[in-house]
Scaffold this motif. Sequence first.
Motif, PDB file in Angstrom:
ATOM      1  N   ASP A  23       0.831  -1.199   0.000  1.00 54.34           N
ATOM      2  CA  ASP A  23       0.000   0.000   0.000  1.00 54.34           C
ATOM      3  C   ASP A  23       0.873   1.260   0.000  1.00 54.34           C
ATOM      4  O   ASP A  23       2.103   1.191   0.064  1.00 54.34           O
ATOM      5  CB  ASP A  23      -1.013  -0.022   1.153  1.00 54.34           C
ATOM      6  N   ALA A  24       0.216   2.413  -0.062  1.00 51.50           N
ATOM      7  CA  ALA A  24       0.940   3.678  -0.210  1.00 51.50           C
ATOM      8  C   ALA A  24       1.822   4.003   0.982  1.00 51.50           C
ATOM      9  O   ALA A  24       2.766   4.786   0.876  1.00 51.50           O
ATOM     10  CB  ALA A  24      -0.064   4.811  -0.449  1.00 51.50           C
ATOM     11  N   LEU A  25       1.535   3.379   2.141  1.00 47.22           N
ATOM     12  CA  LEU A  25       2.328   3.620   3.342  1.00 47.22           C
ATOM     13  C   LEU A  25       3.443   2.592   3.520  1.00 47.22           C
ATOM     14  O   LEU A  25       4.198   2.664   4.484  1.00 47.22           O
ATOM     15  CB  LEU A  25       1.414   3.621   4.569  1.00 47.22           C
ATOM     16  N   GLY A  26       3.513   1.615   2.603  1.00 49.59           N
ATOM     17  CA  GLY A  26       4.586   0.628   2.665  1.00 49.59           C
ATOM     18  C   GLY A  26       4.218  -0.670   3.362  1.00 49.59           C
ATOM     19  O   GLY A  26       5.105  -1.460   3.681  1.00 49.59           O
ATOM     20  N   HIS A  27       2.917  -0.916   3.607  1.00 52.35           N
ATOM     21  CA  HIS A  27       2.490  -2.182   4.201  1.00 52.35           C
ATOM     22  C   HIS A  27       2.294  -3.240   3.122  1.00 52.35           C
ATOM     23  O   HIS A  27       1.739  -2.945   2.059  1.00 52.35           O
ATOM     24  CB  HIS A  27       1.165  -2.008   4.955  1.00 52.35           C
ATOM     25  N   ASP A  28       2.718  -4.465   3.407  1.00 53.22           N
ATOM     26  CA  ASP A  28       2.479  -5.583   2.497  1.00 53.22           C
ATOM     27  C   ASP A  28       1.064  -6.110   2.712  1.00 53.22           C
ATOM     28  O   ASP A  28       0.649  -6.376   3.855  1.00 53.22           O
ATOM     29  CB  ASP A  28       3.493  -6.700   2.739  1.00 53.22           C
ATOM     30  N   VAL A  29       0.337  -6.276   1.616  1.00 55.87           N
ATOM     31  CA  VAL A  29      -1.042  -6.758   1.675  1.00 55.87           C
ATOM     32  C   VAL A  29      -1.231  -7.835   0.619  1.00 55.87           C
ATOM     33  O   VAL A  29      -0.374  -8.051  -0.246  1.00 55.87           O
ATOM     34  CB  VAL A  29      -2.056  -5.605   1.442  1.00 55.87           C
ATOM     35  N   VAL A  30      -2.362  -8.534   0.698  1.00 52.55           N
ATOM     36  CA  VAL A  30      -2.795  -9.418  -0.387  1.00 52.55           C
ATOM     37  C   VAL A  30      -4.179  -8.971  -0.824  1.00 52.55           C
ATOM     38  O   VAL A  30      -4.963  -8.447  -0.023  1.00 52.55           O
ATOM     39  CB  VAL A  30      -2.817 -10.909   0.023  1.00 52.55           C
ATOM     40  N   ILE A  31      -4.452  -9.167  -2.101  1.00 53.95           N
ATOM     41  CA  ILE A  31      -5.741  -8.814  -2.686  1.00 53.95           C
ATOM     42  C   ILE A  31      -6.328 -10.086  -3.269  1.00 53.95           C
ATOM     43  O   ILE A  31      -5.656 -10.815  -4.008  1.00 53.95           O
ATOM     44  CB  ILE A  31      -5.582  -7.735  -3.772  1.00 53.95           C
TER      45      ILE A  31
END
Length: 367
Positions: free
Chosen positions: A118-126
């Motif tokens: 994300d824009a803040l640098g967190h790793d996510v899954v979609i």
Amino acid sequence: MDRPKPVWNYPLISCDDPLFQKAYDWEFPTSSLEEGKQKEMLKHILHVTACWSFLKPLFSSHGYTLYRSMDDDPWNTYPEPLPKAVRDPKYPYARRCYEADEDGVFGVNSGRIWAARDALGHDVVIKVISDADNPSNEFKVLQYLNEEGVRSDPRNLTIHVLEFLTIYNLVFAVMPRWDAAFRADFGTVAEVMQCGEQILECFGFLQEHRIFHGDFLDQNMGLNIATNSNKFFLIGLRDPSVTRYAVYDFGNSEIYPRDVSLRDFRANPWFKFSNYGLPFRNGPFNPFAVDFLSVIILLQCRVRHIENIVPAVGPYFDRLMSYDDDSRPTAREALVDFRQIVSQLSVTQISEKISTHYWKDGVVYKK
């Protein structure tokens, strides 16, 4: 934790575009798993990869930069260099256990899922979870689990949904990236027992809310780490003071009315009995008892190998496996007994290092 943000919408895609039109189509076709169907599987992998690539600009407009594929394998992915990763992510995001972006490999094992930052640098899954015009059970269950009052319950050890996005009649759930729970090494008895306790607590919560998971396997349990997901037996990642587990993948789930009986209710949800070595059931069955039996089978594999240090876990699992569906204890009842075992462990036992990986059919497999 705030409830998920509002759903965003885009117009329908034309049939000339590469995007799969239905959520179901993003998953591996069953026929492609058969022997001699490798070309069909490869074609599907490349098509799904193209679908995710096609959506990159739309996800970017919502602040999500999809991971890039490696040159030699489209389903081995890693973060783009920008935005830079958060050094010390806070819950519900996972602990970052890699340094260079190239080491944060996310191995894609389902066409429905892709990793992003994300824009803040967190790793996510979609994850593709539903058609927008025909909401799936997974969508309904995830919406319920992330309602404000339900999400705030500390026993709700299911993966957080950060937001839902609707793009081209497809619903995507954005979630923190938590890697598979059983790939990193278990170092001590305390680490094994913590894992078992959190699984039991989560399923006690799900039963209380009359939610049937329907597919509880190793790959559907997450650990709050983000590392190279293709590496096994990494050590030192399960310090109980910072470790959390979460149940995810509700693709086969059902939610039933809160007033149905955990003992007497019968239904006929989809359930792959062969995944657990169980005979197929003809006709309606107790979904909560069968769901919890799948939990017991997994837990026995992942906990019973320390029976030489914690002898009580042997009779505990023998007892749970001996019941039929009508008399099997609930997850909450099993949790009470499990915590009793933990409470009776000595400091020496709980801190003891282990040399085993898992138990299966009476055999303990060592590291």
